[in-house]
Scaffold this motif. Structure first.
Motif, PDB file in Angstrom:
ATOM      1  N   VAL A   1       3.548   7.695  -9.808  1.00  9.28           N
ATOM      2  CA  VAL A   1       3.041   7.691  -8.432  1.00  9.28           C
ATOM      3  C   VAL A   1       4.165   7.370  -7.450  1.00  9.28           C
ATOM      4  N   THR A   2       5.070   6.481  -7.840  1.00 10.72           N
ATOM      5  CA  THR A   2       6.208   6.139  -6.988  1.00 10.72           C
ATOM      6  C   THR A   2       7.049   7.379  -6.691  1.00 10.72           C
ATOM      7  N   VAL A   3       7.264   8.194  -7.711  1.00 12.81           N
ATOM      8  CA  VAL A   3       8.028   9.427  -7.516  1.00 12.81           C
ATOM      9  C   VAL A   3       7.284  10.372  -6.581  1.00 12.81           C
TER      10      VAL A   3
ATOM     11  N   GLY B   1       0.825  -1.209   0.000  1.00 11.65           N
ATOM     12  CA  GLY B   1       0.000   0.000   0.000  1.00 11.65           C
ATOM     13  C   GLY B   1       0.851   1.247   0.000  1.00 11.65           C
ATOM     14  N   ASP B   2       0.187   2.370   0.270  1.00 13.16           N
ATOM     15  CA  ASP B   2       0.874   3.658   0.271  1.00 13.16           C
ATOM     16  C   ASP B   2       1.377   4.043   1.659  1.00 13.16           C
TER      17      ASP B   2
ATOM     18  N   LEU C   1      12.017   6.641 -13.498  1.00 15.39           N
ATOM     19  CA  LEU C   1      10.908   7.158 -14.304  1.00 15.39           C
ATOM     20  C   LEU C   1      11.416   7.618 -15.671  1.00 15.39           C
ATOM     21  N   TYR C   2      12.555   8.298 -15.676  1.00 15.20           N
ATOM     22  CA  TYR C   2      13.118   8.779 -16.942  1.00 15.20           C
ATOM     23  C   TYR C   2      13.420   7.612 -17.878  1.00 15.20           C
TER      24      TYR C   2
ATOM     25  N   LYS D   1       5.125   9.641  -4.309  1.00 11.33           N
ATOM     26  CA  LYS D   1       5.153   9.089  -2.943  1.00 11.33           C
ATOM     27  C   LYS D   1       6.464   9.434  -2.240  1.00 11.33           C
ATOM     28  N   LYS D   2       7.551   9.317  -2.967  1.00  6.81           N
ATOM     29  CA  LYS D   2       8.851   9.620  -2.363  1.00  6.81           C
ATOM     30  C   LYS D   2       8.944  11.110  -2.028  1.00  6.81           C
ATOM     31  N   VAL D   3       8.436  11.966  -2.889  1.00  2.00           N
ATOM     32  CA  VAL D   3       8.400  13.407  -2.605  1.00  2.00           C
ATOM     33  C   VAL D   3       7.597  13.665  -1.329  1.00  2.00           C
ATOM     34  N   ALA D   4       6.498  12.920  -1.166  1.00  8.22           N
ATOM     35  CA  ALA D   4       5.629  13.095   0.007  1.00  8.22           C
ATOM     36  C   ALA D   4       6.348  12.788   1.310  1.00  8.22           C
ATOM     37  N   GLU D   5       7.390  11.990   1.256  1.00  7.20           N
ATOM     38  CA  GLU D   5       8.115  11.614   2.474  1.00  7.20           C
ATOM     39  C   GLU D   5       9.023  12.727   2.997  1.00  7.20           C
TER      40      GLU D   5
END
Length: 581
Positions: free
Chosen positions: A491-493, A44-45, A530-531, A495-499
């Motif tokens: 979304v993975t990127v 999950g997230d 992502l790139y 999520k990491k920014v959100a941390e």
């Protein structure tokens, strides 16, 4: 915007509602309820531990609590699913719009995203470097300097009022040795042959100091007894060394707020005042220490000394503050210095010591506890040794200093940015290998390059989009339609920014700036992934030909990454790269 904090507030809100409904007993402590990234992203997230920490005090099965809480959380629009796993773990998947809103928040707040009010403006004194003013800073000092400066920046970012301080050890015998060493160089400048004996410093860095002293006083001290010149040369040499040290620190872009002189404590009553404070508390007495543990030294003999009852504040043994001959021990001025810090009204003291000061930690903590009546906490961080390598082999550079590799030697080789980042790629109390080839290597294995390349890659994408005629200014893309950012890689990127805001608070709470370096590497890795995914899936490329709206959304996500990397590098004292060369 701290998304983890927001979802934790939601969890607490629903737990409180469960209490009101009688599904949970009243009086539960929610302090240890946490919402954090799951150990496995497939789960999950976010993960909530509420059921596990509340089960025992609530006298309920954790799974029963988790299932009731999951039902409530699942009804909230922000939560797409809330699933119970195992005995009561709660895994949450959030609505995609939250990740899209997060990207907007980063763009709208810029470098303010992630800044915290956690510190509430509390006054923190961070003392670091504090090397003896007897020569240039060496590679060991470099690590302490970088660690202390990054920690100070981190605490400032987390909402504390930070004072950066350097304690000048100019009151001890080592400064007399410095003066004698400079005097030898002074004689040398007058054409005399000299020999560096009795522990004097042979480093070449004292040659210009001796020459400058000659220019200042001529031959006034030649052939004179030490009693004539020692005091004046000591003061002159100390000033020259501090100028050298300040210049060394400037090489790493470090500026201190306060330089505190140990010498100012002697003959001013300040040591006496500090010890009087302890004496008034019944913590100073005349006594005889037990012999050292293990084999007793042959010259040891019991003698009465003035002692600090440090064992009352957690130390292993009581500590002498005055020798039997009436002179102060090294510990006495340190007590007075920290008494001065306490009286200046700091809410927290942090000392950065080298690895060789490990035995000093308990006594210093005991002193501060006693001086402040336990009201001023002190955290003492030790920085371990740095080993230099080149081509994987131990490396010894030419030692202009005579006995050690200087800070300037290292910075001249690889630059300030690389030096600072690499010094923070290990926890402060872990040994650090500094390989001159690896730190300049352009590969994923070099965290400095990898993080800088991520920032430069975003800058390149922004430039390319602008050249294609797309408005990708932050003000514009913060209002763009981001609903298309749904691919798992995107979304993975996000999520990491959100941390980032959560990471800042954890690192600030534990006084561990290396966590920032680790996080930046992980964020860079997700951006690079992502790139590269975009090479096989054109719809994920940052610049979408003939589709300005999609380009703005992709660039918005990339810019969010760059903003966070810039903020993180700012804490570490590193300049973000605009392009890689």
């Amino acid at each position: 915007m701290n998304l983890f904090s927001e979802i934790r507030d939601l969890v607490i809100e629903q737990l409180t509602a469960m209490q009101s409904e009688g599904a949970l007993p009243e009086g539960l402590d929610f302090t240890n309820v946490a919402v954090e990234p799951p150990r496995d992203a497939a789960h999950g997230d976010m993960a909530a531990n509420a059921a596990m920490v509340l089960a025992k005090p609530a006298k309920m099965k954790p799974r029963d609590i988790a299932e009731a809480l999951a039902a409530k959380l699942g009804a909230d629009a922000r939560v797409e699913t809330a699933e119970v796993a195992g005995p009561g773990f709660l895994n949450l998947r959030l609505a995609p719009v939250l990740w899209q809103d997060l990207v907007k928040a980063v763009l709208e707040n810029g470098n303010g995203f992630g800044r915290s009010a956690m510190g509430q403006g509390k006054k923190v004194n961070v003392e670091y470097v504090s090397a003896n003013p007897t020569g240039p800073l060496h590679v060991g000092h470099t690590r302490g300097a970088v660690f202390g400066d990054a920690l100070a920046s981190l605490l400032d970012y987390a909402g504390y009022n930070v004072t950066r301080e350097y304690y000048i050890n100019d009151g001890g015998a080592q400064v007399d040795v410095l003066a004698r060493s400079v005097y030898l160089r002074y004689l040398e400048a007058h054409g005399q042959e000299v020999a560096f004996e009795d522990g004097t410093y042979p480093g070449d860095y004292l040659i210009p100091v001796g020459e400058a002293l000659k220019d200042k006083v001529g031959d006034a001290y030649v052939g004179q007894d030490e009693s004539v010149w020692l005091a004046e040369v000591r003061e002159y040499a100390t000033e020259q060394m501090m100028d050298l040290i300040r210049a060394d620190l400037k090489q790493l872009n470090i500026e201190m707020d306060v330089f505190f002189s140990e010498k100012a404590l002697y003959g001013t009553g300040r040591i006496e005042d500090a010890l009087k404070s302890l004496e008034d508390k019944g913590l100073i007495y005349e006594g005889v220490l037990e012999p050292p543990k293990g084999k007793k030294p042959e010259d040891w003999e019991p003698r009465e000394q003035t002692l600090f009852r440090s064992t009352d504040h957690g130390d292993d043994v009581d500590r002498p503050v005055k020798k039997s001959d009436g002179s102060w021990t090294y510990f006495a001025p340190d007590i007075a210095y920290h008494y001065d810090k306490v009286t200046r009204g700091f809410d927290l003291l942090i000392d950065i010591f080298g690895a060789d000061h490990g035995g000093y930690v308990k006594r210093m903590k005991a002193a501060v506890s006693a001086l402040s009546d336990g009201q001023t906490p002190i955290d003492i961080k030790l920085t371990q040794l740095v080993k230099l390598f080149k081509n994987g082999e131990p490396f010894k550079m030419s030692k202009r200093a005579g006995t050690f590799v200087t800070l300037r030697d290292v910075v001249d080789q690889v630059g300030s940015d690389v030096t600072r980042f690499v010094m923070l790629t290990r926890k402060n109390d872990a040994p650090l290998d500094f390989d001159f080839d690896k730190v300049l290597e352009q590969s994923k294995d070099n965290p400095v390059f990898y993080v800088q390349y991520a920032h430069a890659r975003v800058c390149s994408a922004v430039k390319k989009a602008a050249e294609a005629g797309v408005d990708v200014s932050d003000a514009t893309i913060s209002g763009a339609d981001l609903s298309g950012l749904l691919d798992p890689a995107e979304v993975t990127v996000a999520k990491k920014v959100a941390e980032w805001p959560r990471l800042v608070e954890i690192a600030g709470r534990t006084n561990e700036p290396h966590r920032v370096a680790f996080y930046l590497y992980e964020l860079a890795s997700d951006l690079h992934s992502l790139y590269h995914t975009g090479k096989d899936k054109p719809e994920l490329r940052f610049v979408q030909e003939d589709n300005a709206q999609a380009t703005q959304a992709k660039i918005a996500l990339a810019r969010a990454v760059a903003i966070v990397i810039s903020s993180g590098l700012g804490i570490l004292g590193v300049t973000p790269a605009q392009e890689m060369r």
